[in-house]
Design an enzyme around this catalytic site. Structure first.
Site, PDB file in Angstrom:
ATOM      1  N   LYS A  81     -13.594 -14.180  -6.017  1.00 52.21           N
ATOM      2  CA  LYS A  81     -14.381 -14.313  -4.788  1.00 52.21           C
ATOM      3  C   LYS A  81     -15.439 -13.214  -4.748  1.00 52.21           C
ATOM      4  CE  LYS A  81     -12.268 -11.438  -1.258  1.00 52.21           C
ATOM      5  NZ  LYS A  81     -13.506 -10.705  -1.020  1.00 52.21           N
ATOM      6  N   LYS A 106       0.784  -1.234   0.000  1.00 56.49           N
ATOM      7  CA  LYS A 106       0.000   0.000   0.000  1.00 56.49           C
ATOM      8  C   LYS A 106       0.814   1.281   0.000  1.00 56.49           C
ATOM      9  CE  LYS A 106      -4.114  -1.883   2.176  1.00 56.49           C
ATOM     10  NZ  LYS A 106      -4.576  -2.258   3.496  1.00 56.49           N
ATOM     11  N   LYS A 130     -17.647  -7.071  -1.674  1.00 60.28           N
ATOM     12  CA  LYS A 130     -18.644  -5.997  -1.610  1.00 60.28           C
ATOM     13  C   LYS A 130     -18.322  -4.860  -2.586  1.00 60.28           C
ATOM     14  CE  LYS A 130     -17.106  -4.831   3.036  1.00 60.28           C
ATOM     15  NZ  LYS A 130     -15.678  -4.817   2.805  1.00 60.28           N
TER      16      LYS A 130
END
Ligand code: ATP
Ligand code: MG
Length: 337
Positions: free
Chosen positions: A203, A115, A206
């Site tokens: 997978k 990140k 959301k």
């Protein structure tokens, strides 16, 4: 009594994947052990602000806690629910542990590498949050911290910091169990990965845009049933559990097992030799919509007042335990006598 500690993120609405893969296993683990363990369930809201300030953080925190209650979490005198930001000892211990941890070991954290590494504009929180996580764990002498594999490195860091600290200052911290033993404790043979309903190679997430690829916990049960009916399968014409060859069908069998709380092997046996995908879809659609109906009914019964009352008790407990540990640490650092 040993301690299990788990953080639950203040989240937006969750998917069926989050529910079956994270929420429900955690609730079952907590319920199973709440007579022989202290079970600390906290919302790491100081971790939430690392990425951005979320105007709905308070609301999302309360909603996440309601989800746990609606999923069947039994709260007794050993179960404590609290917000990280309401227990100032977390931030205090984080600072002190910052003076124990090294740049070298934090630089090695893969989460940071992915990140933030090399970006000068990245905030210090992204670099430092594993140390805050160590503080979250060590303040409560937690032994088991059920977490996903992506967090194992942070458990190892916590263990190293605790051991280094104890070597220098005496046995102040409980060193959490090794990650291999954590996994055993969680009784996870295989991590549960619910697939995306349309793109079965992925997978369910959301953040995926396509509405029909995911079932949300607040979907109308009928709508959820329709999504199952339109799930991608294959043209092999046999119902067999094989995630590589038939990921769509296997995903449906897996969902059926988890939603009805039936061993996967039994569900596989029931459908062995069947060829009609439509029948399987109908059954899974009905199981999922029934589960949602029950979950949503329970959710609507959990009130804000109930959650705040649990937080009040939990935060009183957490502050007592955490401050006691913090005082010992402060003494070791000659910050108090
Ligand atoms: P995002 O798309 O924002 O990454 P997500 O749906 O992947 O959302 P996370 O917030 O990343 O959800 O993860 C929350 C928890 O749910 C984690 O413990 C993760 O392992 C679990 N989880 C996420 N997706 C699935 C899934 N499809 N099946 C099982 N567990 C899942
Ligand atoms: Mg994710």
């Amino acid at each position: 009594m040993k301690t299990i500690l788990t953080g639950i993120r203040a989240n937006s609405v969750l998917t069926l994947g989050n529910y079956l893969g994270a929420l429900l296993p955690m609730v079952r683990l907590a319920n199973k052990h709440s007579h022989d363990f202290q079970v600390n369930i906290f919302v790491p809201d100081l971790h939430s602000i690392i990425s951005d300030v979320d105007g709905n953080l308070t609301e999302n925190t309360i909603r996440s806690l309601k989800y746990y209650l609606a999923a069947g979490l039994n709260v007794n005198e050993n179960v404590h629910i609290y917000r990280q930001s309401r227990v100032p000892a977390h931030s205090e211990l984080c600072w002190i542990l910052n003076c124990v941890a090294t740049m070298g070991e934090l630089n090695r954290m893969t989460q940071y590498k992915e990140k933030g590494e090399g970006k000068t504009s990245v905030n210090v929180g992204i670099f430092d949050y594993p140390v805050l996580m160590a503080a979250d764990i060590l303040l409560y002498d937690a032994n088991y911290i059920p977490l996903g594999e992506d967090q194992f490195q942070h458990i190892e860091l916590t263990r190293n910091l605790a051991m280094r600290f104890n070597n220098k200052f005496g046995e102040i911290f409980t060193v959490p169990e090794k990650t291999a033993d954590q996994v055993k404790f969680m009784e996870l043979t295989d991590a549960i990965r619910i697939r995306d309903l349309l793109n079965t190679e992925k997978k369910m997430s959301k953040s995926t845009a396509a509405e029909n690829s995911k079932i949300m916990l607040n979907d109308e049960p009928e709508r959820a049933a329709k999504k199952i009916m339109s799930a991608t399968t294959d043209s092999l014409g046999k119902i067999k559990f094989d995630m590589f060859v038939q990921p769509g069908i296997s995903n449906l069998l897996q969902i059926e097992a988890l939603v009805t709380d039936t061993p996967l092997q039994d569900v596989i046996a029931t459908w062995a030799g069947e060829t009609r995908y439509g029948e399987l879809k109908k059954k899974v659609a009905s199981s999922v919509s029934q589960m949602l109906e029950v979950f949503q009914a329970r959710l609507s019964e959990v009130t804000d007042d109930e959650v705040y009352a649990l937080l009040e008790e939990g935060e009183k407990y957490a502050n007592e335990v955490a401050n006691k540990k913090l005082f010992e640490v402060q003494k070791a650092f000659c910050l108090r006598v």
